[in-house]
Design an enzyme around this catalytic site. Sequence first.
Site, PDB file in Angstrom:
ATOM      1  N   LYS A 170      15.876   1.409 -15.135  1.00  0.00           N
ATOM      2  CA  LYS A 170      15.427   1.130 -13.765  1.00  0.00           C
ATOM      3  C   LYS A 170      15.575  -0.362 -13.445  1.00  0.00           C
ATOM      4  O   LYS A 170      15.993  -0.749 -12.353  1.00  0.00           O
ATOM      5  CB  LYS A 170      13.969   1.584 -13.599  1.00  0.00           C
ATOM      6  CG  LYS A 170      13.326   1.204 -12.283  1.00  0.00           C
ATOM      7  CD  LYS A 170      13.836   1.994 -11.087  1.00  0.00           C
ATOM      8  CE  LYS A 170      13.249   1.449  -9.792  1.00  0.00           C
ATOM      9  NZ  LYS A 170      13.534   2.232  -8.620  1.00  0.00           N
ATOM     10  N   LYS A 238       8.508  -7.273  -6.949  1.00  0.00           N
ATOM     11  CA  LYS A 238       7.741  -6.826  -8.132  1.00  0.00           C
ATOM     12  C   LYS A 238       8.697  -6.395  -9.255  1.00  0.00           C
ATOM     13  O   LYS A 238       8.518  -6.758 -10.415  1.00  0.00           O
ATOM     14  CB  LYS A 238       6.831  -5.654  -7.744  1.00  0.00           C
ATOM     15  CG  LYS A 238       6.205  -4.925  -8.924  1.00  0.00           C
ATOM     16  CD  LYS A 238       5.621  -3.577  -8.535  1.00  0.00           C
ATOM     17  CE  LYS A 238       6.635  -2.496  -8.379  1.00  0.00           C
ATOM     18  NZ  LYS A 238       6.816  -1.540  -9.438  1.00  0.00           N
TER      19      LYS A 238
HETATM   20  P1  NAP Z   1       2.265   3.234  -2.852  1.00  0.00           P
HETATM   21  O1  NAP Z   1       2.564   4.050  -1.640  1.00  0.00           O
HETATM   22  O2  NAP Z   1       1.660   1.893  -2.710  1.00  0.00           O
HETATM   23  O3  NAP Z   1       1.374   4.154  -3.802  1.00  0.00           O
HETATM   24  C1  NAP Z   1       0.811   3.711  -4.981  1.00  0.00           C
HETATM   25  C2  NAP Z   1      -0.391   4.585  -5.259  1.00  0.00           C
HETATM   26  O4  NAP Z   1      -0.953   4.197  -6.498  1.00  0.00           O
HETATM   27  C3  NAP Z   1      -1.476   4.457  -4.194  1.00  0.00           C
HETATM   28  O5  NAP Z   1      -1.911   5.751  -3.850  1.00  0.00           O
HETATM   29  C4  NAP Z   1      -2.565   3.660  -4.905  1.00  0.00           C
HETATM   30  O6  NAP Z   1      -3.869   4.015  -4.529  1.00  0.00           O
HETATM   31  C5  NAP Z   1      -2.356   4.049  -6.344  1.00  0.00           C
HETATM   32  N1  NAP Z   1      -2.820   2.988  -7.245  1.00  0.00           N
HETATM   33  C6  NAP Z   1      -2.322   1.732  -7.337  1.00  0.00           C
HETATM   34  N2  NAP Z   1      -2.996   1.048  -8.258  1.00  0.00           N
HETATM   35  C7  NAP Z   1      -3.934   1.881  -8.761  1.00  0.00           C
HETATM   36  C8  NAP Z   1      -4.926   1.741  -9.747  1.00  0.00           C
HETATM   37  N3  NAP Z   1      -5.084   0.598 -10.420  1.00  0.00           N
HETATM   38  N4  NAP Z   1      -5.711   2.822  -9.991  1.00  0.00           N
HETATM   39  C9  NAP Z   1      -5.556   3.966  -9.312  1.00  0.00           C
HETATM   40  N5  NAP Z   1      -4.630   4.158  -8.361  1.00  0.00           N
HETATM   41  C10 NAP Z   1      -3.820   3.128  -8.105  1.00  0.00           C
HETATM   42  O7  NAP Z   1       3.606   3.012  -3.731  1.00  0.00           O
HETATM   43  P2  NAP Z   1       4.851   3.985  -3.904  1.00  0.00           P
HETATM   44  O8  NAP Z   1       5.897   3.594  -2.924  1.00  0.00           O
HETATM   45  O9  NAP Z   1       4.375   5.395  -3.981  1.00  0.00           O
HETATM   46  O10 NAP Z   1       5.387   3.481  -5.324  1.00  0.00           O
HETATM   47  C11 NAP Z   1       4.862   3.937  -6.553  1.00  0.00           C
HETATM   48  C12 NAP Z   1       5.774   3.456  -7.674  1.00  0.00           C
HETATM   49  O11 NAP Z   1       7.098   3.984  -7.471  1.00  0.00           O
HETATM   50  C13 NAP Z   1       5.930   1.930  -7.765  1.00  0.00           C
HETATM   51  O12 NAP Z   1       5.976   1.532  -9.103  1.00  0.00           O
HETATM   52  C14 NAP Z   1       7.255   1.684  -7.043  1.00  0.00           C
HETATM   53  O13 NAP Z   1       7.884   0.495  -7.485  1.00  0.00           O
HETATM   54  C15 NAP Z   1       8.038   2.917  -7.453  1.00  0.00           C
HETATM   55  N6  NAP Z   1       9.127   3.276  -6.539  1.00  0.00           N
HETATM   56  C16 NAP Z   1       8.936   3.277  -5.191  1.00  0.00           C
HETATM   57  C17 NAP Z   1       9.990   3.631  -4.360  1.00  0.00           C
HETATM   58  C18 NAP Z   1       9.834   3.617  -2.855  1.00  0.00           C
HETATM   59  O14 NAP Z   1      10.849   3.726  -2.142  1.00  0.00           O
HETATM   60  N7  NAP Z   1       8.623   3.528  -2.317  1.00  0.00           N
HETATM   61  C19 NAP Z   1      11.227   3.978  -4.900  1.00  0.00           C
HETATM   62  C20 NAP Z   1      11.388   4.018  -6.272  1.00  0.00           C
HETATM   63  C21 NAP Z   1      10.326   3.663  -7.096  1.00  0.00           C
HETATM   64  P3  NAP Z   1      -4.469   3.547  -3.111  1.00  0.00           P
HETATM   65  O15 NAP Z   1      -3.873   4.529  -2.127  1.00  0.00           O
HETATM   66  O16 NAP Z   1      -5.920   3.712  -3.269  1.00  0.00           O
HETATM   67  O17 NAP Z   1      -4.016   2.142  -2.899  1.00  0.00           O
END
Ligand code: NAP
Length: 292
Positions: A170, A238
């Site tokens: 990744k 990040k």
């Molecule tokens: P997001 O929408 O910000 O969701 C992250 C989730 O994790 C939120 O629901 C958050 O809870 C929860 N969370 C974060 N820290 C936490 C903790 N310490 N304890 C418990 N829950 C926690 O992010 P996302 O876009 O889904 O991305 C998730 C991962 O996938 C990341 O590592 C990102 O780099 C990767 N990714 C994202 C994409 C994209 O296009 N978005 C593509 C590929 C990979 P809250 O709702 O309470 O904040």
Amino acid sequence: MNVAFIGLGIMGRPMALNLHKAGHTVFVHGRRPESMAPLAQAGCTACASAAEAADQADVTFIMVSDTKDVEQVLFSEGGVAHGAKPGSVVVDMSTISPTATRRYAIDLQARGIDMLDAPVSGGDVGAINATLSIMVGGKPEVFERVKPLFEAMGKNIVLVGDNGAGQVAKACNQIVVAVTIEAVAEALTFARKNGVDAGKVRDALMGGFAGSRILEVHGKRMLDNNYQPGFKTKLHQKDMNIVMETAKELGLALPTAALVMQHMNALMGTGDAELDSAAVMKVVERISGVER
Ligand code: NAP
């Protein structure tokens, strides 16, 4: 199969839903109760803690933000490691540090729990349509056990190597994407400074060796000066931080990736964290005084 899903954000929510649609029994936990509501309505079981969800599952998926968040979800009070049964599998699909991943796999193994790292690419569209690319690190026999679950969430599913190898793949993906974004931004700015139509240049380049998905998709965003995400700069930054920290641990120079990260840092400083990372173009334009 009984599965748990922890982290119900942009990516986690549709991925958990796809597991449910594929006929699995899904136990979910989100930090905020409202993040669990749509999944509970769809028929998943909402759990009060990550441990409670993991306790009922053969396989527990994690999809949270960064390395420290995965550590918290795994090992804090009420965390996965305190609920998951020996013989079960924990699959971290977040994008985090490969070094920390290897450490977590060893800690879990000591408790009789197998781990896979399985970060994804394909964005929220891929998560919704179950077409994610999934890059996996871990033991082949554990991968085979979990593969049918991956197939409910993605299309291009590759076991890359041992624990951490998925995260390394990744990071490689993010290096290529970042450096190509910078190259496209510089080329289109070069065209414009020469008084040449940058859109026509993109058309001309698309069919040759310079053609790429980044020239196509991110190049279009740059031409349109429209940086609606897509993939947010703060997430790409990040990921580049993970790349840079790992390179530092290894004594490895990545000069071009480092330069692009500086441009992403600049975007964070100008309040552009929420823009698509194709907004690196804005920095390239700014440092040469190119206006639109
Ligand atoms: P997001 O929408 O910000 O969701 C992250 C989730 O994790 C939120 O629901 C958050 O809870 C929860 N969370 C974060 N820290 C936490 C903790 N310490 N304890 C418990 N829950 C926690 O992010 P996302 O876009 O889904 O991305 C998730 C991962 O996938 C990341 O590592 C990102 O780099 C990767 N990714 C994202 C994409 C994209 O296009 N978005 C593509 C590929 C990979 P809250 O709702 O309470 O904040």
